[in-house]
Design a protein around this motif. Structure first.
Motif, mmCIF file in Angstrom:
data_model
loop_
_atom_site.group_PDB
_atom_site.id
_atom_site.type_symbol
_atom_site.label_atom_id
_atom_site.label_comp_id
_atom_site.label_asym_id
_atom_site.label_seq_id
_atom_site.Cartn_x
_atom_site.Cartn_y
_atom_site.Cartn_z
ATOM 1 N N PHE A 1 -8.239 5.923 -4.647
ATOM 2 C CA PHE A 1 -7.279 4.833 -4.723
ATOM 3 C C PHE A 1 -7.200 4.258 -6.132
ATOM 4 C CE2 PHE A 1 -11.160 2.553 -4.469
ATOM 5 C CZ PHE A 1 -10.928 1.282 -4.972
ATOM 6 N N TYR A 28 -12.046 -3.347 -0.495
ATOM 7 C CA TYR A 28 -11.997 -1.930 -0.094
ATOM 8 C C TYR A 28 -13.408 -1.350 0.026
ATOM 9 C CZ TYR A 28 -11.320 3.094 -0.202
ATOM 10 O OH TYR A 28 -11.378 4.432 0.106
ATOM 11 N N ARG A 29 -14.244 -1.637 -0.962
ATOM 12 C CA ARG A 29 -15.597 -1.064 -1.006
ATOM 13 C C ARG A 29 -16.380 -1.361 0.272
ATOM 14 N NH1 ARG A 29 -20.686 -2.550 -1.984
ATOM 15 N NH2 ARG A 29 -20.130 -4.736 -2.161
ATOM 16 N N ILE A 81 -6.244 -1.053 6.038
ATOM 17 C CA ILE A 81 -7.070 0.093 6.433
ATOM 18 C C ILE A 81 -6.771 0.513 7.869
ATOM 19 C CG2 ILE A 81 -9.460 0.753 6.956
ATOM 20 C CD1 ILE A 81 -10.215 -0.349 4.236
ATOM 21 N N VAL A 83 0.854 -1.185 0.000
ATOM 22 C CA VAL A 83 0.000 0.000 0.000
ATOM 23 C C VAL A 83 0.888 1.232 0.000
ATOM 24 C CG1 VAL A 83 -1.842 1.220 1.201
ATOM 25 C CG2 VAL A 83 -1.721 -1.268 1.333
ATOM 26 N N PHE A 117 -3.017 0.389 -4.218
ATOM 27 C CA PHE A 117 -2.901 -0.991 -3.750
ATOM 28 C C PHE A 117 -2.201 -1.782 -4.849
ATOM 29 C CE2 PHE A 117 -6.794 0.531 -1.584
ATOM 30 C CZ PHE A 117 -6.361 0.367 -0.268
ATOM 31 N N ARG A 126 -15.204 -2.026 3.233
ATOM 32 C CA ARG A 126 -14.585 -1.478 4.450
ATOM 33 C C ARG A 126 -14.251 -0.005 4.370
ATOM 34 N NH1 ARG A 126 -13.629 -6.220 3.424
ATOM 35 N NH2 ARG A 126 -13.397 -7.850 4.959
ATOM 36 N N LYS A 127 -14.651 0.662 3.305
ATOM 37 C CA LYS A 127 -14.153 2.020 3.102
ATOM 38 C C LYS A 127 -14.534 2.988 4.226
ATOM 39 C CE LYS A 127 -17.721 3.875 0.063
ATOM 40 N NZ LYS A 127 -17.940 4.484 -1.239
ATOM 41 N N TYR A 151 0.628 5.286 0.217
ATOM 42 C CA TYR A 151 -0.380 6.255 0.629
ATOM 43 C C TYR A 151 0.240 7.634 0.811
ATOM 44 C CZ TYR A 151 1.684 5.873 5.236
ATOM 45 O OH TYR A 151 2.578 5.908 6.272
ATOM 46 N N ARG A 197 -10.791 -4.312 -5.080
ATOM 47 C CA ARG A 197 -11.819 -3.255 -5.067
ATOM 48 C C ARG A 197 -12.988 -3.621 -4.159
ATOM 49 N NH1 ARG A 197 -10.960 -2.568 -10.826
ATOM 50 N NH2 ARG A 197 -12.708 -3.977 -11.166
ATOM 51 N N MET A 214 -6.880 -6.415 3.530
ATOM 52 C CA MET A 214 -7.484 -5.080 3.427
ATOM 53 C C MET A 214 -7.815 -4.527 4.811
ATOM 54 S SD MET A 214 -8.178 -2.642 1.393
ATOM 55 C CE MET A 214 -8.134 -3.302 -0.253
#
Length: 128
Positions: A52, A78-79, A121, A37, A100, A81-82, A39, A75, A117
């Protein structure tokens, strides 16, 4: 409280070359296997709180079908847990760019991607 929409809008996908170059030039990184990752927390206002991109190397997966499968897994993980990331970012008034990068040679079960993920996060929240 507003209704939470677990969707990925166009704004949440990092596609602007300027931001991508900035992310790879100045961003820090860590590994949440099988993901690396990268960032970059930002103060400046952006269309989305967090944007992202997902990258899967052609060198490790020759077939586009497999690369696309891995990208879909990332994706989706992530979606779901965003908001674990967006809520703390909003509280701090920060924005974040993320990439990522998939670093393993084989495709894993979705459960492993979800664990990675979660870890990613949680680390991003600490570093924001």
């Amino acid at each position: 409280m507003t209704m939470r929409r677990y969707t990925l809008s166009k704004e949440e996908r990092l596609s602007w070359k300027r931001y991508i170059d900035l992310l790879f030039a100045q961003g820090q990184s860590f590994v949440a296997f099988p993901l690396r990752v990268i960032y970059l927390p930002l103060e400046e206002k952006m269309p989305a709180r967090a944007s992202f991109l997902v990258s899967v190397p052609k060198k490790k997966f020759k077939r586009a079908v497999k690369r696309n499968l891995v990208k879909r897994q990332v994706r989706e993980a992530y979606r779901v847990r965003k908001y674990n990331l967006l809520d703390p970012l909003e509280a701090k008034g920060k924005y974040m760019l993320m990439a990522f990068l998939y670093i393993d040679k084989e495709i894993h079960a979705f459960a492993k991607m979800e664990k990675a993920m979660d870890k990613a996060i949680n680390l991003l929240v600490e570093k924001a």
